[in-house]
Design an enzyme around this catalytic site. Structure first.
Site, PDB file in Angstrom:
ATOM      1  N   SER A  61      -3.490  -7.636   2.747  1.00  0.00           N
ATOM      2  CA  SER A  61      -3.761  -7.542   4.185  1.00  0.00           C
ATOM      3  C   SER A  61      -4.227  -8.878   4.732  1.00  0.00           C
ATOM      4  O   SER A  61      -3.860  -9.266   5.843  1.00  0.00           O
ATOM      5  CB  SER A  61      -4.811  -6.460   4.446  1.00  0.00           C
ATOM      6  OG  SER A  61      -4.304  -5.195   4.090  1.00  0.00           O
TER       7      SER A  61
ATOM      8  N   HIS B 202       0.836  -1.202   0.000  1.00  0.00           N
ATOM      9  CA  HIS B 202       0.000   0.000   0.000  1.00  0.00           C
ATOM     10  C   HIS B 202       0.870   1.251   0.000  1.00  0.00           C
ATOM     11  O   HIS B 202       0.622   2.199  -0.753  1.00  0.00           O
ATOM     12  CB  HIS B 202      -0.886   0.064   1.257  1.00  0.00           C
ATOM     13  CG  HIS B 202      -1.951  -0.966   1.346  1.00  0.00           C
ATOM     14  ND1 HIS B 202      -2.159  -1.702   2.494  1.00  0.00           N
ATOM     15  CD2 HIS B 202      -2.881  -1.385   0.461  1.00  0.00           C
ATOM     16  CE1 HIS B 202      -3.179  -2.515   2.308  1.00  0.00           C
ATOM     17  NE2 HIS B 202      -3.635  -2.354   1.065  1.00  0.00           N
TER      18      HIS B 202
ATOM     19  N   LYS C  22     -17.460  -7.418   6.124  1.00  0.00           N
ATOM     20  CA  LYS C  22     -16.164  -7.966   6.519  1.00  0.00           C
ATOM     21  C   LYS C  22     -15.991  -7.925   8.033  1.00  0.00           C
ATOM     22  O   LYS C  22     -16.556  -7.071   8.718  1.00  0.00           O
ATOM     23  CB  LYS C  22     -15.019  -7.121   5.925  1.00  0.00           C
ATOM     24  CG  LYS C  22     -14.732  -7.325   4.487  1.00  0.00           C
ATOM     25  CD  LYS C  22     -13.512  -6.487   4.118  1.00  0.00           C
ATOM     26  CE  LYS C  22     -13.017  -6.739   2.726  1.00  0.00           C
ATOM     27  NZ  LYS C  22     -11.824  -5.928   2.432  1.00  0.00           N
TER      28      LYS C  22
ATOM     29  N   ARG D  23      -1.828  -5.887  -8.552  1.00  0.00           N
ATOM     30  CA  ARG D  23      -0.835  -6.936  -8.352  1.00  0.00           C
ATOM     31  C   ARG D  23      -0.862  -7.954  -9.472  1.00  0.00           C
ATOM     32  O   ARG D  23       0.145  -8.596  -9.752  1.00  0.00           O
ATOM     33  CB  ARG D  23      -1.077  -7.647  -7.020  1.00  0.00           C
ATOM     34  CG  ARG D  23      -0.893  -6.750  -5.812  1.00  0.00           C
ATOM     35  CD  ARG D  23      -1.409  -7.404  -4.574  1.00  0.00           C
ATOM     36  NE  ARG D  23      -2.865  -7.560  -4.725  1.00  0.00           N
ATOM     37  CZ  ARG D  23      -3.658  -8.041  -3.802  1.00  0.00           C
ATOM     38  NH1 ARG D  23      -3.177  -8.451  -2.670  1.00  0.00           N
ATOM     39  NH2 ARG D  23      -4.954  -8.127  -4.013  1.00  0.00           N
TER      40      ARG D  23
END
Length: 166
Positions: free
Chosen positions: A128, A17, A41, A91
């Site tokens: 994460s 990040h 979440k 990514r």
């Protein structure tokens, strides 16, 4: 002033990040790190702690503001804040496949563009979720997270069910 937003839950913020945010800071006059909450979440760190970690970590970068997104659509948040671009790190091609429909919708809703920055190779594997899993299972994450995050993980200052080891 050219203002961009880097949105995310940042649970926790990690070096991948930071790399994308730092590069965005070189492209825009101001970058808002907009910390979000997805109520579907379960978070390791509460919103205020995620904001604090981001502020501590990014304090040395010029032109960075950290704040909560709040309720509602990101497109509306961008309109209210005068944001011209959303910056997202990619990514892999699966990140692109996930982000492209949202980028198109955000542009159609508010005219905000999305800028995709490919992540540096040594951060391609970071997420994460992976960091939390490795830490919880006793692995070291010290090479992947800022000191303020590692300190909180090791101290157990979070709201986690199962603290791990760093």
């Amino acid at each position: 002033m050219r203002r961009a937003v880097c949105p995310g839950s940042f649970d926790p913020i990690h070096n991948g990040h930071l790399e994308v945010i730092a590069r965005a800071a070189g492209l825009f006059d101001e970058v808002i790190v907009a910390v979000s909450t997805n109520y579907a979440k379960k978070y390791r760190f509460p919103l205020e702690e995620r904001i604090d970690m981001a502020r501590e970590t990014l304090a040395s970068l010029r032109g960075i503001v950290v704040e909560p997104v709040g309720e509602g659509l990101l497109a509306e948040y961008c309109r209210q804040r005068g944001v011209s671009a959303i910056v997202k790190g990619l990514r892999s091609s699966s990140d692109f496949d996930y982000e492209l429909p949202m980028a198109t919708m955000n542009r159609q809703l508010s005219g905000v563009e999305t800028v995709f920055l490919p992540t540096e190779g040594h951060y391609l594997h970071l997420s994460s979720t992976l960091i939390k899993e490795v830490f919880t299972l006793g692995g070291s994450v010290s090479d992947y997270v800022p000191r303020s995050v590692l300190k909180r993980l090791l101290a157990g200052e979070s709201s986690s069910d199962q603290p791990g080891r760093g």
